[in-house]
Enzyme design. Structure first.
Site, PDB file in Angstrom:
ATOM      1  N   ASP A   1       0.816  -1.213   0.000  1.00 55.90           N
ATOM      2  CA  ASP A   1       0.000   0.000   0.000  1.00 55.90           C
ATOM      3  C   ASP A   1       0.847   1.260   0.000  1.00 55.90           C
ATOM      4  O   ASP A   1       2.040   1.245   0.306  1.00 55.90           O
ATOM      5  CB  ASP A   1      -0.961   0.014   1.191  1.00 55.90           C
ATOM      6  CG  ASP A   1      -0.245   0.015   2.538  1.00 55.90           C
ATOM      7  OD1 ASP A   1       0.807  -0.655   2.653  1.00 55.90           O
ATOM      8  OD2 ASP A   1      -0.724   0.665   3.482  1.00 55.90           O
TER       9      ASP A   1
ATOM     10  N   GLU B   1      -0.044  -1.043   5.679  1.00 59.26           N
ATOM     11  CA  GLU B   1       1.060  -0.585   6.524  1.00 59.26           C
ATOM     12  C   GLU B   1       0.974   0.906   6.817  1.00 59.26           C
ATOM     13  O   GLU B   1       1.414   1.355   7.874  1.00 59.26           O
ATOM     14  CB  GLU B   1       2.398  -0.895   5.841  1.00 59.26           C
ATOM     15  CG  GLU B   1       3.627  -0.737   6.744  1.00 59.26           C
ATOM     16  CD  GLU B   1       4.213   0.673   6.772  1.00 59.26           C
ATOM     17  OE1 GLU B   1       5.071   0.943   7.627  1.00 59.26           O
ATOM     18  OE2 GLU B   1       3.817   1.513   5.933  1.00 59.26           O
TER      19      GLU B   1
END
Length: 377
Positions: A73, A144
């Site tokens: 991400d 994350e």
């Protein structure tokens, strides 16, 4: 999105394709599907999927196992007109370098591309009858860049922790191609400042909650963060207001304000010690514990560079180790007793910026260093 055909080519071209697949936190599925499709069926690799987290492992019976980990991400795309650190990516030639611009170029799709290329390298090595000194686990995980409770890596550690057993781990976060040991811890807190509502035409009848933040903001502005040496590395702390909200209308004296604070603390402190220091600083501004709510907290990680596996890694990739100022998932591995370091392509100071970019040479150099470490050539 099909990236399988790019695995055996230039890691810079692979990075461009991965950046082109937008994957802001919560929207990682398309990229996770592409990674799964690219790696499925490669010789000698076993694949496990948990949501949008993928774990790929060799199982050769080598005497040691290492982990290469990276998150899929990114933070949201920049909103400033003309920003180049966005999607789709773009190339620029500057000062003799080929620079790849795009969201995630440094944090951390360049590292993910290196991971993918190394997986293809290892699969080809095994298919040709080669052996490994270390079995390898690759981890590509979601969520994350948001609160720790949503981390895909954390989810796997809770559900199938045995898949992440290892003697050493490398997080391919951007480090300018040098080893960064450990990481600072982080905690976020919301401080509620009360007031009394009133009509703004009769302001003397109320108490302005926004104005009452002045004492707190003054203390934070004047706060001098420490630099703390831990195992030979200097970690810089930070304590800052990062968001403020309050007010209901243009003609109303606000009766409440919330100031969000982020404390980045050195790995000489536990989370509990960091929280105690935060409460102490807030107390000097007249803030009571009842006004404070810790919303997110993650432990720091000590460098651990004296571990034999870390020493061997440093010897293989070269360079002088540095501290990691931001928080990374080395802390999760460290908490499990797995020594871990950060090592990846790109300038960490460019992470999350409007002109996020990485050089093609940095991508290739990182791949070559890790290839030497894993395969000896």
């Amino acid at each position: 999105m099909d990236i399988r055909d790019l695995l055996s080519g230039d890691v810079a071209a692979l990075t461009e394709a991965i950046i082109a697949c937008e994957s802001v936190s919560g929207d990682e599925k398309t990229l996770a599907d592409a990674v799964e499709s690219a790696l499925a069926g490669l010789s000698g690799l076993n694949l496990h999927r948990d949501g949008d987290t993928l774990i790929i492992r060799t199982e050769t019976g080598a005497p040691q196992r290492v982990i290469l980990a990276g998150h899929l991400d990114t933070v949201p795309l920049p909103t400033t007109p003309g920003s180049r650190g966005t999607v789709p990516p773009s190339w620029e030639r500057a000062e003799g370098e080929d620079l790849l611009y795009g969201r995630g170029a440094t944090d951390m799709k360049g590292g993910v591309a290196v991971q993918l290329k190394l997986a293809d390298d290892v699969a080809a090595h095994l298919a040709a009858g080669g052996s490994l000194d270390r079995d390898i686990t690759w981890v590509f995980y979601d969520h994350e860049e948001v609160e720790a409770s949503r981390s895909g890596l954390g989810r796997v550690l809770r559900s199938v922790p045995e898949l992440l057993d290892a003697e050493f781990a490398v997080l391919l976060e951007p480090t300018h191609g040098v080893v960064e040991g450990g990481c600072n811890g982080t905690c976020r807190a919301e401080v509620s400042i009360p007031g009394v509502a009133a009509h703004s035409g009769r302001a003397w009848m109320g108490e302005n909650a926004i104005h009452r933040t002045a004492g707190l903001l003054s203390v934070l502005s004047e706060y001098s963060p420490q630099t703390i040496r831990v195992e030979g590395l200097d970690y810089r702390e930070g304590l800052n207001a990062v968001r403020i909200r309050g007010g209901v209308a243009g003609n109303v004296i606000p009766d409440s304000t919330v100031v969000e604070i982020n404390y980045r603390f050195a790995p000489d402190k536990t989370e509990e010690q960091a929280h105690a220091h935060l409460y102490e600083v807030l107390g000097s501004a007249g803030i009571t514990p009842e006004q404070v709510r810790i919303t997110d907290s993650s432990a720091a990680a000590r460098p651990g560079l004296d571990h034999p596996a870390a020493q061997a890694f440093i010897a293989a990739v070269g360079g002088e180790p540095m501290p990691k100022y931001g928080w990374t998932d080395v802390a999760r591995f460290s908490a499990r007793g797995v020594p871990a370091v950060n090592f990846g392509p790109g300038d960490p100071l460019l992470a999350h910026t409007d002109d996020e970019h990485v050089s093609a040479e940095a991508l290739r150099a990182c791949h070559q260093a890790l290839h030497r470490w894993l395969l000896g050539t």
